[in-house]
Structures are given as structure tokens and as C-alpha cells.
Design a protein around this motif. Structure first.
Motif, short mmCIF file in Angstrom:
data_model
loop_
_atom_site.label_atom_id
_atom_site.label_comp_id
_atom_site.label_asym_id
_atom_site.label_seq_id
_atom_site.Cartn_x
_atom_site.Cartn_y
_atom_site.Cartn_z
N SER A 63 1.15 25.60 -35.59
CA SER A 63 2.23 25.16 -36.51
C SER A 63 1.82 23.76 -36.76
O SER A 63 1.04 22.91 -35.97
N ALA A 64 2.57 23.06 -37.90
CA ALA A 64 2.31 21.81 -38.04
C ALA A 64 2.86 21.01 -36.85
O ALA A 64 3.54 21.23 -36.21
N VAL A 65 2.28 19.82 -36.64
CA VAL A 65 2.79 18.69 -35.82
C VAL A 65 3.94 18.33 -36.28
O VAL A 65 4.60 18.17 -37.43
N THR A 66 5.08 18.04 -35.39
CA THR A 66 6.55 17.75 -35.24
C THR A 66 6.49 16.21 -35.61
O THR A 66 5.83 15.56 -35.22
N PRO A 67 6.94 16.08 -36.81
CA PRO A 67 7.26 14.71 -37.18
C PRO A 67 7.98 13.83 -36.03
O PRO A 67 8.99 14.44 -35.67
N ARG A 68 7.75 12.80 -36.12
CA ARG A 68 8.24 11.65 -35.19
C ARG A 68 9.23 10.75 -35.86
O ARG A 68 9.03 10.67 -37.07
N GLY A 69 9.66 9.78 -34.94
CA GLY A 69 10.67 8.81 -35.39
C GLY A 69 9.91 7.88 -36.48
O GLY A 69 10.29 7.59 -37.38
N ASP A 70 8.50 7.67 -36.01
CA ASP A 70 7.65 6.59 -36.90
C ASP A 70 7.32 7.18 -38.16
O ASP A 70 7.01 6.45 -39.11
N ASP A 71 7.57 8.53 -38.33
CA ASP A 71 7.00 9.11 -39.44
C ASP A 71 8.03 8.97 -40.51
O ASP A 71 7.81 9.31 -42.19
N LEU A 72 9.37 8.54 -40.36
CA LEU A 72 10.32 8.24 -41.26
C LEU A 72 10.08 6.75 -41.89
O LEU A 72 10.46 6.74 -43.17
N VAL A 73 9.51 5.88 -41.28
CA VAL A 73 9.11 4.70 -41.93
C VAL A 73 8.22 4.83 -43.34
O VAL A 73 7.34 5.43 -43.25
N GLY A 74 9.07 4.38 -44.34
CA GLY A 74 8.08 4.43 -45.58
C GLY A 74 8.79 5.45 -46.46
O GLY A 74 8.34 5.92 -47.64
N ALA A 75 9.55 6.44 -45.84
CA ALA A 75 9.89 7.65 -46.62
C ALA A 75 11.14 7.39 -47.59
O ALA A 75 11.90 6.42 -47.30
N ALA A 76 10.92 7.85 -48.66
CA ALA A 76 11.97 7.75 -49.88
C ALA A 76 13.12 8.45 -49.73
O ALA A 76 13.07 9.80 -49.09
N GLY A 77 14.32 8.11 -50.30
CA GLY A 77 15.52 9.05 -50.09
C GLY A 77 16.68 8.41 -51.01
O GLY A 77 16.31 7.49 -51.89
N SER A 78 17.76 8.85 -50.86
CA SER A 78 18.89 8.27 -51.60
C SER A 78 20.14 8.22 -50.59
O SER A 78 20.28 9.08 -49.55
N VAL A 79 21.31 7.41 -51.04
CA VAL A 79 22.30 7.10 -50.24
C VAL A 79 23.35 8.29 -50.58
O VAL A 79 23.57 8.58 -51.63
N ILE A 80 23.76 8.83 -49.51
CA ILE A 80 24.75 9.95 -49.60
C ILE A 80 26.30 9.17 -49.55
O ILE A 80 27.09 9.41 -50.17
N THR A 81 26.43 8.61 -48.59
CA THR A 81 27.71 7.79 -48.25
C THR A 81 27.41 6.50 -48.46
O THR A 81 26.47 6.09 -47.58
N ALA A 82 27.97 5.39 -49.15
CA ALA A 82 27.79 4.19 -49.16
C ALA A 82 27.64 3.35 -47.93
O ALA A 82 28.30 3.77 -46.94
N ILE A 83 26.75 2.63 -47.83
CA ILE A 83 26.34 1.81 -46.82
C ILE A 83 26.95 0.38 -47.12
O ILE A 83 26.73 -0.55 -47.77
N PRO A 84 28.09 0.15 -45.90
CA PRO A 84 28.64 -1.29 -46.04
C PRO A 84 27.69 -2.62 -45.48
O PRO A 84 26.59 -1.97 -44.93
#
Length: 167
Positions: free
Chosen positions: A96-117
């Protein structure tokens, strides 16, 4: 014919044992690595069971003798053993593919689901290895729901620091 049926049953029993006790026999007798490939228990079990059952079928359905039944059974047993060997090699090679680690999140794009205060956490949805992942998110400034974000840092296994994408 009873001899051939006995071989077939012994082969099936060997196959069941190889599925239940995979690798234990090799470890008990110090044969690690020696019984891989053509001498592995599933390959031998496939050969013996096909030799026995094919020999019984040939004896029961034709006028051929035990010698011909043995020869035909050995040929089909060799084919069954070869197919077992190829299938087990293909299954062992599957990775199987290598399991993503926490550092793989850095630079990832996304969107806000619940507003961040400004002081606290909200929620974001980012894609990691093609899979959507919902995480708690913190930001230095308030970020509204639906805003595109970039992950700046991994804070924990379930939280990230983000910043809004500026366009």
C-alpha cells in the motif's frame, strides 16, 4: 483410488494448516527463509491435493492404470503448485501507499468548516493523499466559514495552524 483420495485430503489438510499456522513451522524448526518459494507449504499442499484428486478422477473415469493416473496427477499438481506460487508472490508484492504523517499536512489547502476565532479553535477540511480530513484549526486572526486556507503547521494529530489564502 483410495490412495489418491487420501493424498487429496492430506493436501487440503496441509493447506488448512498453512493458512492457520503460517510461518510457525519454519520458526519452530529453524527453517526461516528455506521454505519460501517452491518449497512453501501452500505450494506443496496445492501439488499434493491436485495430484491426489486428479489421480482419483483419472482412475474413476477412465480405463487408464495407476501409472497414468500418477503421471497426469503430477502434471496437474505441478500446474497447481506453480499457480499457487505465482499468486502468493503477487500477493506478497502488493504494497500500500505510505501512510501520511503530520508533516504531510503542512502546505495542504482546504476550507474552513467552522469559523476560527482569534483566540480558540475552529474546524477545517483539507485533502491529504486525496482523502478529505477534518481537523481542528487555530489561526492568528479570525477566519470566516468557507474561507480557503493553507496549513502552516501541525500542532497535534488532530489540530493544525492555518492562514487564509490571499488572492
Amino acid at each position: 483410488m483410495a490412495f489418491f483420495l487420501g493424498l487429496g485430503i492430506v493436501g487440503i489438510a496441509l493447506l488448512a494448516l498453512s493458512l492457520i499456522f503460517d510461518g510457525i513451522l519454519e520458526g519452530l524448526f529453524g527453517l526461516d527463509g528455506l521454505l519460501d518459494g517452491w518449497l512453501s507449504l501452500p505450494v506443496v499442499a496445492g501439488f499434493v491435493s491436485m495430484l491426489g484428486f486428479t489421480g482419483a478422477i483419472v482412475l474413476g473415469t477412465s480405463e487408464l492404470g495407476a501409472g497414468a493416473a500418477t503421471a497426469i496427477g503430477a502434471a496437474t499438481g505441478a500446474v497447481a503448485g506453480w499457480l499457487t506460487w505465482k499468486l502468493s508472490r503477487a500477493l506478497m508484492r502488493e504494497q500500500s501507499a505510505v501512510t501520511p504523517r503530520g508533516d504531510d499536512l503542512v502546505g495542504a489547502a482546504g476550507s474552513v468548516i467552522t469559523a476560527i476565532p482569534a483566540e480558540g479553535y475552529g474546524e477545517v477540511l483539507v485533502r491529504v493523499a486525496g482523502q478529505p480530513v477534518k481537523l481542528a484549526a487555530k489561526s492568528t486572526m479570525p477566519v470566516m466559514r468557507g474561507t480557503e486556507i493553507w496549513v502552516e503547521a501541525n500542532l497535534s494529530s488532530t489540530a493544525v495552524a492555518v492562514r487564509p489564502v490571499e488572492r
